[in-house]
Design an enzyme around this catalytic site. Structure first.
Site, mmCIF file in Angstrom:
data_model
loop_
_atom_site.group_PDB
_atom_site.id
_atom_site.type_symbol
_atom_site.label_atom_id
_atom_site.label_comp_id
_atom_site.label_asym_id
_atom_site.label_seq_id
_atom_site.Cartn_x
_atom_site.Cartn_y
_atom_site.Cartn_z
ATOM 1 C CB CYS A 1 -0.818 0.142 1.069
ATOM 2 S SG CYS A 1 -2.125 -1.291 1.181
ATOM 3 C CD1 TRP B 1 -0.300 -6.316 -3.111
ATOM 4 C CD2 TRP B 1 -0.607 -6.977 -0.951
ATOM 5 N NE1 TRP B 1 0.123 -7.789 -3.094
ATOM 6 C CE2 TRP B 1 -0.103 -8.006 -1.785
ATOM 7 C CE3 TRP B 1 -0.887 -7.192 0.463
ATOM 8 C CZ2 TRP B 1 -0.089 -9.522 -1.115
ATOM 9 C CZ3 TRP B 1 -0.653 -8.243 1.011
ATOM 10 C CH2 TRP B 1 -0.364 -9.422 0.319
ATOM 11 C CG ASN C 1 1.198 0.289 4.248
ATOM 12 O OD1 ASN C 1 0.639 -1.089 4.345
ATOM 13 N ND2 ASN C 1 2.226 0.596 4.558
ATOM 14 C CE LYS D 1 14.641 -10.670 -9.493
ATOM 15 N NZ LYS D 1 14.250 -11.219 -8.293
HETATM 16 C C1 F6R Z 1 11.783 -10.901 -5.548
HETATM 17 C C2 F6R Z 1 11.731 -9.872 -4.626
HETATM 18 C C3 F6R Z 1 11.319 -10.368 -3.149
HETATM 19 C C4 F6R Z 1 11.965 -9.574 -1.998
HETATM 20 C C5 F6R Z 1 11.453 -10.001 -0.502
HETATM 21 C C6 F6R Z 1 12.342 -9.231 0.410
HETATM 22 O O1 F6R Z 1 12.193 -10.474 -6.513
HETATM 23 O O2 F6R Z 1 11.733 -8.445 -4.635
HETATM 24 O O3 F6R Z 1 11.433 -11.660 -3.010
HETATM 25 O O4 F6R Z 1 13.293 -9.840 -2.108
HETATM 26 O O5 F6R Z 1 10.222 -9.585 -0.474
HETATM 27 O O6 F6R Z 1 12.162 -7.847 0.405
HETATM 28 P P1 F6R Z 1 13.278 -6.843 0.995
HETATM 29 O O7 F6R Z 1 14.643 -6.982 0.731
HETATM 30 O O8 F6R Z 1 12.800 -5.246 0.927
HETATM 31 O O9 F6R Z 1 13.076 -7.188 2.527
#
Ligand code: F6R
Length: 618
Positions: A2, A79, A105, A492
């Protein structure tokens, strides 16, 4: 998750809020909405609109039925958590007499109780959301004579869970009031105008002066003032900082997707992640690691926690950190960590890996670790976010804003930060000689060029993606530090192209997954550098085994490695780098492939279905 925006100033709030939402849309895109305080006829009233789907739907609606002019407004891009992503559940939500509008949020955990209480008192709820009760409660407070700031303090004390709330009161157009608990919120400090945002992208085009808020704080913005208090009304201070990137970093710069732009920014991001962190003599300087050398010498175990791509960065880091420091290193999914009652002591160093610094699972993991007396070091890309603020130390990755939902430059710079941390620990503890450290640093300083060399082959990777536009399943194989890259390549593809993709350790293949191999199945094979002969040879054998069973092999192998050529249906060349550093280059073709394949399939690469950047709910 969000995106929220608030504005008070002398500009038209509608433009500022919609533009802010556009920059925050990556945080959620199930619906979008706006509320303005309309004072045109002397009496204040709330004018609002909200629509399911992307921001474009809202823009179309207000294009057809314009909102009144106003200089005070709030907005939201959602979201969905409570309730389906439809018009009714979209934010803003209004109180019973539409005097107060709220965007939110997070999750209000005791909402069911509060909703029952309100319904018993005759309030009718129009949505299934937890947010709507906050609008009703705030409105009751202002109707009873409280100003919106006091109302927010009073209501927040009754709420449980994680939330950022932003509200306006039709009878007080001079202020926007926001509150945060366990959920992101920053203030943009302007001249004669002030802003609220989930992150600085919301207002970067207007001001680069920001203020971060602490836990359980309420902030009131007017044109000329920013006032912070605790939920109990006691005065508090927000922490001011200057944002060191500008609007161009939040624009696509001619690329079709933010993700593609961010992939191509990686040479610079990798260079920035290393900038100023070692002197010319090969000595590392990590001044921001606020743990003393004595503290680092007593560390007897490292546990890296993170989710998704960040977790895979941790898996790569384990190979390097254990090799360089001889300290046992575990890597754990942050959401599993505290529930298995991990063994944590004062001498355990917990490393929290998070691009956004707001991932709720990772935040809860570090709170657990600190409660057990362990020290926590964050590796994070987002200045002033919650995870670094709650950690004992932080290494910022300096990748610049990552807006594409799928992490790319965030990942590469996490790897660099881990290498630097491993080398720094080795330096402090004397487990590597200075010249050995200096040699790795030299190799690292060449990484931006090497990443660029891989990017220069982008057209070949795109051509490969074009051949696979009908593919329904892809496997990825790696060994050693290449294994987490196989996992990342598969992630990915899953999240962007929505196809079945799995990563395996190549040695595991014969223990079951080889049964998946069938004629024509594309398998990416990440071949370790030849410097590690035993690994290299075993990987070549695995490739032969799957090819013999009909797999179509797409081989990533270093320049000059001809041993692999006979078994490669497609060959992508990687620059020659040491084994432990190979992930920095081997992941890049996989990012390009996923981005391009999803594009060819007609998917929205920056906003994949069901996902959001910054997962701020557990
Ligand atoms: C995949 C992706 C997610 C984030 C995960 C952790 O491309 O982006 O798997 O890596 O949600 O997010 P952070 O690094 O922001 O804690």
């Amino acid at each position: 998750m969000c995106g929220i925006v608030g504005y008070v100033g002398d500009k038209q709030a509608q433009g500022v809020v919609i533009e802010g939402l556009r920059r925050l849309e990556y945080r959620g895109y199930d619906s979008a909405g706006i509320a303005l305080v309309d004072t045109a006829d002397g009496d204040g009233r709330i004018a609002s609109d909200k629509r399911a789907g992307k921001l474009a739907n809202l823009e179309k609606a207000i294009g057809e039925a314009p909102l009144p002019s106003s200089t005070t407004g709030i907005g939201h891009t959602r979201w969905a958590t409570h309730g389906a992503p439809n018009d009714e559940n979209a934010h803003p939500h209004l109180g019973r007499v539409s005097r107060v509008a709220v965007v939110h949020n997070g999750i209000i955990e005791n909402f069911a109780l509060l909703r029952t209480e309100l319904e018993r008192a005759g309030h009718e709820m129009l949505s299934e959301t937890d947010t709507e009760i906050a609008a009703h409660l705030l409105e009751l407070e202002v109707q009873a004579g409280a100003d919106l700031t006091t109302a927010m303090q009073n209501v927040c004390r009754r709420l449980e869970g994680a939330f950022t709330l932003v509200a306006v009161d039709a009878e007080d157009p001079s202020r926007v009031v926001a509150a945060r608990r366990n959920s992101p919120l920053v203030v943009g400090v302007g001249e004669g105008e002030n802003f609220i945002g989930s992150d600085v992208a919301a207002f970067i085009e207007h001001t680069r002066e920001a203020m971060e808020l602490g836990q359980d704080q309420v902030v009131t913005i007017t044109r000329d003032r920013v006032e912070v208090t605790g939920f109990d009304g006691s005065p508090a201070e927000g922490q001011r900082y200057h944002v060191d990137w500008d609007l161009s970093a939040a624009e696509k710069d001619g690329y079709d997707w933010f993700m593609r732009k961010e992939i191509f920014e990686q040479p610079r991001a990798v260079a920035d992640a290393m900038l100023g962190r070692h002197d010319g003599s090969g000595k590392l300087q990590l001044d921001e690691v606020r743990l003393s050398e004595d503290e680092l010498r007593t560390v007897d175990k490292i546990i890296i926690v993170g989710c998704g791509t960040a977790n895979y960065a941790g898996l790569v880091a384990k190979y390097a950190i254990e090799h360089w420091t001889r300290i046992p290193c575990e890597v754990e999914l942050a959401h599993e960590f505290r529930y298995r009652d991990p063994i944590l002591t004062r001498d355990t160093l917990v490393v929290a890996m998070s691009q956004s610094g707001e991932t709720a699972d990772t935040l809860m993991a570090i709170r657990h670790a600190r409660a057990q007396g362990s020290r926590v070091l964050a590796i994070c890309n987002t200045n002033g976010s919650t995870i670094p603020r709650e950690s004992d130390a932080v290494i910022y990755t300096h990748a610049g804003p990552e807006i594409g939902v799928a992490s790319t430059k965030g990942f590469l710079t996490q790897l660099i930060a881990c290498y630097l941390l491993g080398l720094y620990l080795a330096q402090v503890r004397g487990t590597k000689f200075g010249d050995e450290i200096s040699q790795v640093l030299d190799e690292l300083s060449r990484m931006p060029e090497h990443v660029q060399e891989v990017l220069d082959q982008a057209e070949d990777v795109y051509a490969l993606a074009a051949q696979h536009a009908q593919t329904r399943s892809v496997l990825f194989l790696g060994r050693h530090a290449g294994f987490p890259i196989a996992l990342e390549g598969a992630l990915k593809l899953k999240e962007l192209a929505y196809i079945h993709a799995e990563g395996f350790a190549a040695g595991e293949l014969k223990h079951g997954p080889i049964a998946l191999i069938e004629d024509g199945l594309p398998v990416f094979c990440i071949v370790p550098p030849r410097g590690r002969d035993e690994l290299h040879q075993k990987m070549v054998s695995a490739i032969q085994e799957i090819r013999a069973r009909g797999a179509r092999t797409i081989v990533l192998a270093e320049e000059g490695d001809e041993s692999i050529t006979p078994y490669a249906d497609e060959l992508i060349r990687l620059p020659r780098v040491p084994t432990l550093l190979q992930p920095v280059v081997s992941v890049v073709p996989l990012q390009l492939f996923a981005c391009e394949l999803a594009t060819q399939m007609g998917h929205d690469v920056d906003q994949p279905r069901n996902l959001a950047k910054s997962v701020t709910v557990e």
